[in-house]
Design a protein around this motif. Sequence first.
Motif, PDB file in Angstrom:
ATOM      1  N   SER A   1       4.037   5.236  -5.217  1.00 24.46           N
ATOM      2  CA  SER A   1       5.137   5.663  -6.084  1.00 24.46           C
ATOM      3  C   SER A   1       5.056   5.056  -7.480  1.00 24.46           C
ATOM      4  N   PHE A   2       4.055   4.219  -7.721  1.00 24.97           N
ATOM      5  CA  PHE A   2       3.863   3.622  -9.046  1.00 24.97           C
ATOM      6  C   PHE A   2       2.401   3.780  -9.488  1.00 24.97           C
ATOM      7  N   SER A   3       1.769   4.856  -9.070  1.00 27.75           N
ATOM      8  CA  SER A   3       0.352   5.066  -9.356  1.00 27.75           C
ATOM      9  C   SER A   3       0.134   5.310 -10.845  1.00 27.75           C
ATOM     10  N   PRO A   4      -1.068   4.978 -11.372  1.00 33.81           N
ATOM     11  CA  PRO A   4      -1.350   5.225 -12.793  1.00 33.81           C
ATOM     12  C   PRO A   4      -1.175   6.690 -13.179  1.00 33.81           C
ATOM     13  N   GLY A   5      -1.570   7.599 -12.283  1.00 32.30           N
ATOM     14  CA  GLY A   5      -1.418   9.021 -12.584  1.00 32.30           C
ATOM     15  C   GLY A   5       0.032   9.414 -12.783  1.00 32.30           C
TER      16      GLY A   5
ATOM     17  N   LEU B   1       8.415   6.950   1.964  1.00 26.82           N
ATOM     18  CA  LEU B   1       8.505   5.854   2.924  1.00 26.82           C
ATOM     19  C   LEU B   1       8.847   6.375   4.321  1.00 26.82           C
ATOM     20  N   LEU B   2       9.691   7.373   4.395  1.00 25.72           N
ATOM     21  CA  LEU B   2      10.016   7.963   5.703  1.00 25.72           C
ATOM     22  C   LEU B   2       8.787   8.622   6.323  1.00 25.72           C
ATOM     23  N   ALA B   3       7.982   9.262   5.488  1.00 23.40           N
ATOM     24  CA  ALA B   3       6.748   9.878   5.999  1.00 23.40           C
ATOM     25  C   ALA B   3       5.811   8.805   6.534  1.00 23.40           C
TER      26      ALA B   3
ATOM     27  N   VAL C   1      -2.448 -10.857  -5.560  1.00 23.39           N
ATOM     28  CA  VAL C   1      -1.972  -9.768  -4.713  1.00 23.39           C
ATOM     29  C   VAL C   1      -0.499  -9.472  -4.950  1.00 23.39           C
ATOM     30  N   HIS C   2       0.215 -10.393  -5.606  1.00 26.15           N
ATOM     31  CA  HIS C   2       1.633 -10.176  -5.876  1.00 26.15           C
ATOM     32  C   HIS C   2       1.893  -9.768  -7.323  1.00 26.15           C
ATOM     33  N   HIS C   3       0.862  -9.263  -7.995  1.00 26.59           N
ATOM     34  CA  HIS C   3       1.057  -8.730  -9.348  1.00 26.59           C
ATOM     35  C   HIS C   3       2.165  -7.688  -9.304  1.00 26.59           C
ATOM     36  N   CYS C   4       3.060  -7.713 -10.292  1.00 27.37           N
ATOM     37  CA  CYS C   4       4.263  -6.883 -10.291  1.00 27.37           C
ATOM     38  C   CYS C   4       3.970  -5.411 -10.025  1.00 27.37           C
ATOM     39  N   LEU C   5       4.629  -4.861  -9.000  1.00 21.29           N
ATOM     40  CA  LEU C   5       4.454  -3.447  -8.646  1.00 21.29           C
ATOM     41  C   LEU C   5       4.880  -2.523  -9.779  1.00 21.29           C
ATOM     42  N   GLY C   6       5.928  -2.892 -10.486  1.00 23.17           N
ATOM     43  CA  GLY C   6       6.469  -2.020 -11.522  1.00 23.17           C
ATOM     44  C   GLY C   6       5.946  -2.303 -12.912  1.00 23.17           C
ATOM     45  N   ALA C   7       4.826  -3.035 -13.035  1.00 25.98           N
ATOM     46  CA  ALA C   7       4.310  -3.402 -14.353  1.00 25.98           C
ATOM     47  C   ALA C   7       4.021  -2.177 -15.214  1.00 25.98           C
ATOM     48  N   ALA C   8       3.335  -1.190 -14.650  1.00 27.21           N
ATOM     49  CA  ALA C   8       2.974   0.003 -15.425  1.00 27.21           C
ATOM     50  C   ALA C   8       4.215   0.768 -15.864  1.00 27.21           C
ATOM     51  N   LEU C   9       5.230   0.817 -14.993  1.00 26.20           N
ATOM     52  CA  LEU C   9       6.469   1.505 -15.337  1.00 26.20           C
ATOM     53  C   LEU C   9       7.178   0.800 -16.489  1.00 26.20           C
TER      54      LEU C   9
ATOM     55  N   GLY D   1       0.808  -1.205   0.000  1.00 26.94           N
ATOM     56  CA  GLY D   1       0.000   0.000   0.000  1.00 26.94           C
ATOM     57  C   GLY D   1       0.847   1.264   0.000  1.00 26.94           C
ATOM     58  N   ILE D   2       1.930   1.247   0.763  1.00 28.57           N
ATOM     59  CA  ILE D   2       2.822   2.409   0.812  1.00 28.57           C
ATOM     60  C   ILE D   2       3.550   2.584  -0.527  1.00 28.57           C
ATOM     61  N   MET D   3       4.077   1.493  -1.058  1.00 34.14           N
ATOM     62  CA  MET D   3       4.898   1.577  -2.261  1.00 34.14           C
ATOM     63  C   MET D   3       4.079   1.848  -3.515  1.00 34.14           C
ATOM     64  N   GLN D   4       2.824   1.416  -3.504  1.00 34.61           N
ATOM     65  CA  GLN D   4       1.975   1.599  -4.672  1.00 34.61           C
ATOM     66  C   GLN D   4       1.837   3.074  -5.038  1.00 34.61           C
TER      67      GLN D   4
END
Length: 412
Positions: free
Chosen positions: A101-105, A217-219, A349-357, A96-99
């Motif tokens: 940084s890879f949002s569709p927007g 992530l620090l926030a 639930v483990h679909h690649c986080l960086g797929a869109a990138l 949830g936190i990392m997503q």
Amino acid sequence: MRELPVKFDSRDPAVVADPYRVYAGLRAAGRLARGAAGQWVVSHHEDVSRLLKDRRLGHEYPPEYHEFSTGAGPANEFLKRIVLDQDAPAHTFLRGIMQRSFSPGLMRRLEDYVATQVDRLMAEAQERAGSDGLLDVVTDLAFPLPVTVVCELIGIPDVDRAAVRPYAVELAKAFALYVPPEERAAAHEAVAWLRDYVSGLVDERARRPADDLISNLLAARRTNPGFDRETLVDNVVFLFFAGFETTTNLISTAFSALLEHPDQLALLRDRPELAVPAVEEFLRYDAPIQATARYVKEAVEIDGRTVRAGRILVLLLGSANHDPARFTDPERLDITRDPNPHVSFGGGVHHCLGAALAQVEGRAVLRWLAHAPATPAAAGAVERRPSTTFRAYRSIPVRLEPAARPRVAPSA
């Protein structure tokens, strides 16, 4: 008594050289194969796509599994902390936190930046090449492009990127289904070096926050005391690796496949809008990541056999993508293929986080190829980077030859 399934050995040189021939034999022999000790191997698209979403399977492995796979060293703790090898609730929290940084927007906003980087890298490569037009796709584009983009997202300064590069390459060894003993020291050293480097960046961002993943992530850590520093550092290291490895292999595959299939390159140049489905076809045709593993938490049945809890299921993504039961003429490269239900980014639930990138960067490269004033042609032997998990390249030499028509500016 039922005959035992055939055995799959991921370290067999035949698998590294041409996995798809081996996969075809596995699929023909049945739906389940034996793997290494405690492993079962699945090769059919129907089974792989279903099991990727099966909640009875997890991605969190017992300590002895990592010890067996990578040997003693810092890579073991690293693999236990990263989001890839966590199940709920830790996985849900970290993803949830990392997503964010890879949002569709954000990916849409990155389109222009990535296209600019492709133009810059190719212009620099052509300038270095001089009149003979020789360049290497891997070293001049496929590696530096995704590294530049992910460094920008994470917050790794330009001046450090050359130093980080060799350790990032070595880190790939830690993600193999089994790390050969002679490669383990390099994997552990890479984890230790990258941890130390990222730890310094975390300290810097704690003093001077910026608009990057580390600051985000620090926030999150300030409002989630259970999110410890070690977990933060290891997941930044993982995201750095994940942000370039798949894309480097995708770009390399695209160039290599188009060099082998000039009709498809001509089609792309005639119809630049095919860059979008072409990315999906390159992901299917030679999947950057060939296999993923799942830990069996509850017994599952496959083709009348019960795979007991405590076993490892190896899901052959590359084989599923070439299953003739799901794809028409799967050995043929077809950049117009539609639909294209490949499983190269995993699933569930483990679909690649960086797929869109990866898709953004792949499309940018293919659009450059479609509109380039020079057409790539093979200029030497392609060299693979041997791996049982990744379809990676060490070198793809090409010559850029003047095209018969001028470049047309790519459309948005």
